[in-house]
Write a protein that holds these residues in place. Structure first.
Motif, PDB file in Angstrom:
ATOM      1  N   LEU A  86      49.885  15.293  66.243  1.00  0.00           N
ATOM      2  CA  LEU A  86      50.306  13.838  65.934  1.00  0.00           C
ATOM      3  C   LEU A  86      51.723  13.709  64.821  1.00  0.00           C
ATOM      4  CD1 LEU A  86      46.210  13.734  64.964  1.00  0.00           C
ATOM      5  CD2 LEU A  86      47.323  13.287  67.264  1.00  0.00           C
ATOM      6  N   LEU A  87      51.573  14.487  63.939  1.00  0.00           N
ATOM      7  CA  LEU A  87      52.863  13.847  62.695  1.00  0.00           C
ATOM      8  C   LEU A  87      54.232  14.209  63.541  1.00  0.00           C
ATOM      9  CD1 LEU A  87      53.536  14.054  60.306  1.00  0.00           C
ATOM     10  CD2 LEU A  87      54.192  16.355  59.783  1.00  0.00           C
ATOM     11  N   PHE A  88      54.537  15.140  65.086  1.00  0.00           N
ATOM     12  CA  PHE A  88      55.834  15.111  65.703  1.00  0.00           C
ATOM     13  C   PHE A  88      55.774  13.642  66.769  1.00  0.00           C
ATOM     14  CE2 PHE A  88      57.827  15.677  69.883  1.00  0.00           C
ATOM     15  CZ  PHE A  88      58.407  16.518  69.593  1.00  0.00           C
ATOM     16  N   GLU A  89      54.166  13.479  66.977  1.00  0.00           N
ATOM     17  CA  GLU A  89      54.567  11.902  68.022  1.00  0.00           C
ATOM     18  C   GLU A  89      54.405  10.606  67.173  1.00  0.00           C
ATOM     19  OE1 GLU A  89      55.037  11.450  71.053  1.00  0.00           O
ATOM     20  OE2 GLU A  89      54.399  13.856  71.588  1.00  0.00           O
ATOM     21  N   ASP A  90      54.678  10.806  65.507  1.00  0.00           N
ATOM     22  CA  ASP A  90      54.365   9.689  65.113  1.00  0.00           C
ATOM     23  C   ASP A  90      53.148   9.068  64.621  1.00  0.00           C
ATOM     24  OD1 ASP A  90      57.359  10.104  63.981  1.00  0.00           O
ATOM     25  OD2 ASP A  90      57.431   9.378  65.431  1.00  0.00           O
ATOM     26  N   TYR A  91      52.059   9.138  64.979  1.00  0.00           N
ATOM     27  CA  TYR A  91      51.032   9.128  64.652  1.00  0.00           C
ATOM     28  C   TYR A  91      50.768   8.625  62.960  1.00  0.00           C
ATOM     29  CZ  TYR A  91      50.234   9.229  69.528  1.00  0.00           C
ATOM     30  OH  TYR A  91      50.166   9.603  71.198  1.00  0.00           O
ATOM     31  N   ARG A  92      50.696  10.168  62.842  1.00  0.00           N
ATOM     32  CA  ARG A  92      50.342  10.638  61.542  1.00  0.00           C
ATOM     33  C   ARG A  92      52.092  10.470  60.724  1.00  0.00           C
ATOM     34  NH1 ARG A  92      45.263  12.487  59.587  1.00  0.00           N
ATOM     35  NH2 ARG A  92      46.466  12.830  57.818  1.00  0.00           N
ATOM     36  N   THR A  93      51.445  10.051  59.050  1.00  0.00           N
ATOM     37  CA  THR A  93      53.065  10.748  57.964  1.00  0.00           C
ATOM     38  C   THR A  93      53.332  11.838  57.470  1.00  0.00           C
ATOM     39  OG1 THR A  93      51.944   9.054  56.809  1.00  0.00           O
ATOM     40  CG2 THR A  93      53.414   8.052  58.090  1.00  0.00           C
ATOM     41  N   ASP A  94      51.660  12.482  57.289  1.00  0.00           N
ATOM     42  CA  ASP A  94      51.498  13.543  57.233  1.00  0.00           C
ATOM     43  C   ASP A  94      50.207  14.768  57.956  1.00  0.00           C
ATOM     44  OD1 ASP A  94      49.435  11.840  56.573  1.00  0.00           O
ATOM     45  OD2 ASP A  94      48.945  12.921  54.967  1.00  0.00           O
ATOM     46  N   ASN A  95      50.306  15.667  57.453  1.00  0.00           N
ATOM     47  CA  ASN A  95      49.478  16.649  58.146  1.00  0.00           C
ATOM     48  C   ASN A  95      48.544  16.702  56.664  1.00  0.00           C
ATOM     49  OD1 ASN A  95      49.142  19.154  59.274  1.00  0.00           O
ATOM     50  ND2 ASN A  95      50.762  19.878  60.611  1.00  0.00           N
ATOM     51  N   PRO A  96      47.310  16.837  57.218  1.00  0.00           N
ATOM     52  CA  PRO A  96      46.544  17.610  56.053  1.00  0.00           C
ATOM     53  C   PRO A  96      46.344  18.964  56.375  1.00  0.00           C
ATOM     54  CG  PRO A  96      45.105  16.263  58.079  1.00  0.00           C
ATOM     55  CD  PRO A  96      46.691  16.075  58.336  1.00  0.00           C
ATOM     56  N   MET A  97      46.695  18.990  57.626  1.00  0.00           N
ATOM     57  CA  MET A  97      46.227  20.876  56.778  1.00  0.00           C
ATOM     58  C   MET A  97      47.265  21.649  56.462  1.00  0.00           C
ATOM     59  SD  MET A  97      43.507  21.509  59.038  1.00  0.00           S
ATOM     60  CE  MET A  97      43.980  22.810  59.329  1.00  0.00           C
ATOM     61  N   GLU A  98      48.711  20.889  55.698  1.00  0.00           N
ATOM     62  CA  GLU A  98      49.173  21.727  54.568  1.00  0.00           C
ATOM     63  C   GLU A  98      48.711  23.078  53.454  1.00  0.00           C
ATOM     64  OE1 GLU A  98      52.458  18.839  53.359  1.00  0.00           O
ATOM     65  OE2 GLU A  98      53.038  19.053  55.430  1.00  0.00           O
ATOM     66  N   LEU A  99      47.722  22.582  53.234  1.00  0.00           N
ATOM     67  CA  LEU A  99      47.746  22.873  52.003  1.00  0.00           C
ATOM     68  C   LEU A  99      46.113  23.834  52.405  1.00  0.00           C
ATOM     69  CD1 LEU A  99      47.830  20.118  49.374  1.00  0.00           C
ATOM     70  CD2 LEU A  99      49.232  21.905  49.810  1.00  0.00           C
ATOM     71  N   ILE A 100      45.396  23.490  53.500  1.00  0.00           N
ATOM     72  CA  ILE A 100      44.733  24.253  53.505  1.00  0.00           C
ATOM     73  C   ILE A 100      45.098  26.320  54.509  1.00  0.00           C
ATOM     74  CG2 ILE A 100      42.890  25.133  55.055  1.00  0.00           C
ATOM     75  CD1 ILE A 100      42.454  21.943  55.575  1.00  0.00           C
ATOM     76  N   GLU A 101      44.643  26.920  53.350  1.00  0.00           N
ATOM     77  CA  GLU A 101      44.935  28.305  54.502  1.00  0.00           C
ATOM     78  C   GLU A 101      44.204  29.211  54.795  1.00  0.00           C
ATOM     79  OE1 GLU A 101      44.905  30.687  50.767  1.00  0.00           O
ATOM     80  OE2 GLU A 101      46.531  29.741  49.502  1.00  0.00           O
ATOM     81  N   THR A 102      44.778  30.358  55.842  1.00  0.00           N
ATOM     82  CA  THR A 102      44.479  30.655  57.362  1.00  0.00           C
ATOM     83  C   THR A 102      44.012  32.094  55.918  1.00  0.00           C
ATOM     84  OG1 THR A 102      46.218  29.934  58.328  1.00  0.00           O
ATOM     85  CG2 THR A 102      44.613  31.925  58.773  1.00  0.00           C
ATOM     86  N   PRO A 103      42.291  32.601  56.465  1.00  0.00           N
ATOM     87  CA  PRO A 103      41.932  33.402  55.864  1.00  0.00           C
ATOM     88  C   PRO A 103      42.354  34.802  56.976  1.00  0.00           C
ATOM     89  CG  PRO A 103      40.936  32.758  57.404  1.00  0.00           C
ATOM     90  CD  PRO A 103      41.299  31.700  57.301  1.00  0.00           C
TER      91      PRO A 103
END
Length: 299
Positions: A86-103
């Protein structure tokens, strides 16, 4: 667009632009639909371009109660890919997953079967039944060529290059590779093809599919799991096994008998050698043999 429209667009991107396999796309889609269900159940009306990290974090917290670390990591991987798209296609200006850590999931090694275990599984196949020779050819191919279950069920007759000693395998991302085939594996495939398969009424569209069910159609992945689990029960094998166990055993036995990692990597179809290393765990006895055989100061 609503969630379904964005998801369909994402599926198209994964298939065309990223060349991902159908199984991966289906898994990502399932996890996104799980997020949609969570939003519906909690009366949260928000689009993919407006959803915030707090909502996603709460969703992950909710589903994590019933999932292990590996399943959680897969969900996060799918969500990160979706929002990166979505960020790549300019649908969003941010990625809400950036601060979520993978276990952290570590490197989980499946059980390895001994050569005797594999011999016992194959010996337990009832060859008096119509599907007996097919099932024997299936196990011989899984173990003899180290195939993934998806690669096995999609194997075509036109993929058999027996005169050259290879079979063509379509792996992850629709990438083809040629895997050498042993004479014994070739013999069991030909026996099935010539004594069982040629008596089936083959369904339209499955004329070139190698392994067929009684209705003349391609076998499902679930059916391969069932065949192997039933045989394990029959010989009272006290291990939890799957088709992947035979693939893992293939790699481990090759290494223990002197094959090099690079060759095993090519046969398994791994892009990275580090992936192959997961399969080839070694016991101390084998490591001692390596030192005694190859170290310049072994004496």
């Amino acid at each position: 667009m609503n969630w379904n429209s964005y998801i369909k667009s994402f599926q198209h991107y994964l298939k065309i632009e990223r060349g991902m396999s159908k199984n991966t796309i289906d898994n990502y889609t399932f996890d996104l639909q799980r997020l949609c269900s969570y939003l519906d159940e909690n009366n949260i009306s928000v689009s993919p371009i407006k959803i915030e990290d707090e909502t996603i974090q709460q969703f992950i917290y909710t589903v994590s109660k019933e999932l292990n670390a590996r399943s959680q990591a897969r969900i996060l991987s799918g969500l990160k890919s979706f929002f990166s798209y979505l960020l790549f296609e300019d649908y969003r200006t941010d990625n809400p997953m950036e601060l979520i850590e993978t276990p952290k999931i570590g490197r989980k090694l499946p059980d390895t079967l001994s050569i005797q275990d594999i011999d016992n599984l194959i010996a337990a196949i009832d060859l008096s039944k119509d599907e007996g020779h097919r099932n024997k050819a299936i196990l011989e191919t899984l173990y003899g060529c180290g195939l993934r279950v998806s690669e096995l069920v999609n194997l075509k007759i036109s993929d058999l290059f027996f005169d050259e000693g290879f079979i063509k395998v379509t792996g992850k991302g629709s990438k083809d590779r040629f895997v050498p085939i042993a004479k014994s594996t070739k013999k069991h495939i030909l026996l099935y093809k010539d004594s069982t398969r040629n008596h089936l009424q083959i369904a339209k569209g499955h004329e070139d599919t190698l392994f067929l069910n009684r209705r003349g159609k391609q076998l499902t992945r679930a059916m391969i799991f069932t065949i192997i689990k039933d045989l394990a029960v029959k010989i009272n094998l006290q291990k939890k096994i799957s088709p992947h166990t035979l693939r893992h055993s293939f790699a481990t036995h090759l290494l223990e008998n002197g094959a090099d990692l690079r060759s095993i990597q090519m046969m398994l179809g791994h892009e990275s050698i580090t992936t192959t290393e997961i399969y080839v765990h070694l016991d101390k006895k084998h490591l001692t043999q390596i030192i005694n055989s190859f170290h310049p100061r072994k004496n």
